[in-house]
Enzyme design. Structure first.
Site, PDB file in Angstrom:
ATOM      1  N   CYS A   2       0.824  -1.200   0.000  1.00  0.00           N
ATOM      2  CA  CYS A   2       0.000   0.000   0.000  1.00  0.00           C
ATOM      3  C   CYS A   2       0.858   1.249   0.000  1.00  0.00           C
ATOM      4  CB  CYS A   2      -0.910   0.005   1.234  1.00  0.00           C
ATOM      5  SG  CYS A   2      -1.863  -1.511   1.441  1.00  0.00           S
ATOM      6  N   ARG A  50      -4.770   1.196  -1.152  1.00  0.00           N
ATOM      7  CA  ARG A  50      -4.693  -0.224  -0.831  1.00  0.00           C
ATOM      8  C   ARG A  50      -4.480  -1.106  -2.061  1.00  0.00           C
ATOM      9  NH1 ARG A  50      -9.369  -4.324   1.555  1.00  0.00           N
ATOM     10  NH2 ARG A  50      -7.935  -5.911   2.354  1.00  0.00           N
ATOM     11  N   LEU A  51      -3.511  -2.027  -1.925  1.00  0.00           N
ATOM     12  CA  LEU A  51      -3.372  -3.152  -2.831  1.00  0.00           C
ATOM     13  C   LEU A  51      -3.824  -4.372  -2.041  1.00  0.00           C
ATOM     14  CD1 LEU A  51      -2.388  -4.413  -5.514  1.00  0.00           C
ATOM     15  CD2 LEU A  51      -0.118  -4.638  -4.465  1.00  0.00           C
ATOM     16  N   ASN A  75       1.282   0.123   5.668  1.00  0.00           N
ATOM     17  CA  ASN A  75       1.801  -0.440   4.426  1.00  0.00           C
ATOM     18  C   ASN A  75       2.657  -1.641   4.778  1.00  0.00           C
ATOM     19  OD1 ASN A  75       3.035  -0.942   1.914  1.00  0.00           O
ATOM     20  ND2 ASN A  75       4.589   0.639   2.246  1.00  0.00           N
ATOM     21  N   GLY A  76       2.313  -2.821   4.267  1.00  0.00           N
ATOM     22  CA  GLY A  76       3.172  -3.974   4.501  1.00  0.00           C
ATOM     23  C   GLY A  76       2.428  -5.261   4.730  1.00  0.00           C
ATOM     24  N   GLU A  77       3.165  -6.236   5.241  1.00  0.00           N
ATOM     25  CA  GLU A  77       2.621  -7.541   5.595  1.00  0.00           C
ATOM     26  C   GLU A  77       3.268  -7.993   6.901  1.00  0.00           C
ATOM     27  OE1 GLU A  77       0.238  -9.038   4.015  1.00  0.00           O
ATOM     28  OE2 GLU A  77       0.241  -8.069   2.038  1.00  0.00           O
TER      29      GLU A  77
END
Length: 630
Positions: A2, A50-51, A75-77
């Protein structure tokens, strides 16, 4: 993956310009084309693009806690979110979604700033805690995800995933930082925490930042660092088996996604290892992709095809035009500040190719830094042994003189190109390593810069970037340069390149070799398990012999290169002349016109190979034109 942005009034609760916040947010549309969201209240605004990767139907951001006191843009995982979710549920927290975003939200409420210590993954996020009147920012340990910030003259604090979002704020001064110019032409990128602009910073990897409304001063806090300690004795077989098991686990947790997933496959050791382990974990063929070059000196596609055939992957390969320099003008817009790694060109193309098949890819980035895979690691240890043979009082003047008088033989066989090595041995260990990685040497930068810029630098030199880490760096010469790479080259060059190139195509890249638990463990390996004689990544290669053939494991490293030298003497000859000798660089007053002419003339006549300096100057000139209108 994101994009995030924010505006925070540190000293009051002035109304946030929602239209400005929206424009800042939309400047990062490419990072998250699936959805966008804004949150504003008195003195605060968050934005998010957002992705969608996990829990596609929910998880919209900015996300609010159930009590309404906490807002998050992220943003991230976070790969260990299922375990954290269970722990938080036992503490009484109730979840409305199945995504990692909500886990971070309640991790903050449960553990405060210490929440970052529990997160395993790649991330950059901002939390607003209304009850405490605190803004909290954090960036992952290795710097996989970016975060830029600054405080404006009006007291507003702004941040974003990319510098372009901050550039849209009308109060951002955009004053060039002279020391960042020196750093750029030293390293080829601008190392954290600086940016090209005065007073605008990158939050460093492994750092967080907390600002309480009304607070007069604040500074980032380091919450993680890698410790090199090889006191544990392990044999090759035992350590190799554990390395594979740890990497397999890091790969496995990165294969969770609700969208198509695949891997980059260059044909090198690291990406091939990741694909081999993915194949053993997946019931379906792994989606892999690679690009090929017409010039065999740069082409690894046959090795990628060999791995793809062995593991029956769904492989896709496309050939890149050997004169694929049409992206040059786009790169300055992609990176927002001067950035001189020419492998950004093929990286952009392989991300473009991957996006045709998948939304998430795993890559092999990080293997060279952690397991001593670069040639410069081997040369540095060799040079350090030479330094140890002679006392400084003899070595420094002797090798400095030899390096100065030895001719620069770019055209000669490698065995005769000893000038740089002699110059490096004449320096101390850290300065010698800086000399080996520099895009332009100290002497060349001294010739390039004008008296005006030298005056502004006030004696500052880019080596100071390394010297910041002197006290924390390990003593062993190999471990020292690995530590420096992890702090500078990895986040400043490699991860920056991959983040911008992948996000330009709304592609998420996951890096199992940079799992922080794996990085911490690899730092405990004895140096000779990493570099054994002339063999870099020794333990890794030995442990992979049952997975990959020797001609993959033990062939010379090629890298992801492009033929700059021939470009600048051929199809880009006029472009080089216009950029380096034109008005844009001249008007800055920062460069010596005669030396610029020397670089162009000598290179295009085939007398010297100035391809790296020319590329760095091309990228700097493009940045000035495209970002500052010069």
């Amino acid at each position: 993956m994101c994009g995030i942005v924010g505006i925070f009034d540190i000293h009051g609760k002035t109304e946030i310009d929602r239209d400005l916040l929206s424009r800042m947010n939309e400047s990062q549309f490419h990072r998250g084309p699936d959805e966008g969201g804004l949150h504003t209240e008195s003195g605060l605004g968050f934005g998010h693009r957002r992705l969608s990767i996990i829990d596609l139907s929910s998880g919209q951001q900015p996300m609010h806690s159930q009590d309404g006191n906490v807002v998050l843009t992220y943003n991230g995982e976070v790969y260990n979110f299922p375990e954290l979710r269970e722990e938080l549920q036992t503490l009484g927290y109730h979840f409305r979604t199945h995504c990692d975003t909500e886990v971070i939200l309640y991790a903050w409420q449960a553990w405060g700033e210490a929440c970052v210590d529990r997160l395993r993954g790649m991330f950059a996020f901002a939390i607003w805690d209304r009850a405490q009147q605190v803004l909290f920012l954090a960036r992952d340990r290795l710097g996989i995800k970016p975060l830029f910030y600054t405080q404006l003259p009006n007291g507003q604090f702004i941040f974003g995933s990319e510098l372009k979002a901050l550039n849209l704020h009308p109060l951002l001064p955009k004053t060039i930082e002279p020391t960042a110019i020196e750093d750029y032409f030293g390293f080829g990128y601008i190392p954290d925490p600086k940016t090209i602009y005065q007073g605008v910073y990158k939050l460093e990897p492994g750092y967080c930042l907390s600002i309480k409304r009304g607070q007069q001063s604040w500074k980032p806090r380091q919450y993680w660092d890698v410790k090199f300690d090889s006191s544990q004795n392990r044999g090759v077989d035992e350590a190799g088996q554990e390395l594979i098991e740890r990497l397999r686990e890091a790969v496995k947790i990165r294969m969770v996604a609700d969208v198509p997933l695949g891997a980059f496959l260059s044909g090198g050791v690291d990406s091939s290892a990741v694909v081999a382990l993915m194949a053993g974990l997946s019931p379906d063929p792994v989606n892999t992709c690679s690009i090929s070059f017409g010039d065999p000196k740069f082409n690894e596609s046959q090795f990628a095809a060999q791995v793809a055939e062995r593991y029956h992957t769904a492989h896709r390969v496309e050939q890149v035009d050997p004169d694929d320099f049409s992206l040059i003008d786009q790169l300055s817009g992609l990176y927002d500040e001067p950035y001189a790694d020419s492998s950004a060109l093929p990286t952009y193309r392989v991300c473009e190719l991957a996006k045709k098949q998948v939304t998430v890819v795993l890559s092999g980035d990080g293997g060279d830094e952690n397991l001593a895979g670069y040639r410069r690691h081997r040369w540095h240890t060799y040079e350090d042994r030479m330094r140890a043979l002679l006392p400084d009082a003899v070595r420094v003047p002797l090798f400095s003189t030899l390096g100065r008088i030895y001719p620069k033989l770019d055209w000669a066989p490698k065995v005769l190109r000893a000038k740089s090595t002699l110059e490096s041995i004449g320096r101390d260990s850290m300065a010698g390593y800086f000399h080996s990685v520099s895009v332009m040497s100290n002497e060349m930068r001294n010739q390039l810069f004008s008296a005006q810029l030298k005056s502004q630098l006030q004696g500052y030199q880019a080596i100071e970037v390394f010297r910041r880490y002197r006290d924390q760096a390990p003593e062993h010469p190999l471990s020292m340069v690995q530590y420096l790479d992890l702090k500078t080259y990895l986040p400043g060059d490699i991860l920056t390149k991959v983040d911008r190139a992948s996000m330009a195509h709304a592609l998420e890249v996951r890096v199992p070799l940079l799992d922080h638990k794996l990085v911490e463990w690899m730092a405990t390996l004895a140096p000779d398990l990493k570099l054994n004689g002339r063999e870099g990544k020794y333990l890794f290669k030995k442990s992979l012999e049952v997975y990959l053939p020797n001609d993959i494991l033990y062939r010379p490293k090629m890298g992801f290169s492009v033929p700059l030298a021939s470009w600048f003497r051929g199809p880009l000859k006029q472009r080089v002349q216009q950029a380096l000798l034109g008005d844009t660089l001249r008007k800055t007053g920062w460069f010596d016109d005669a030396f610029l002419q020397h670089i162009v003339t000598q290179h295009q006549a085939g007398l010297r190979d100035y391809s790296a300096p020319i590329w760095s100057l091309l990228m700097f000139e493009a940045f000035l034109r495209n970002n500052l209108g010069q």
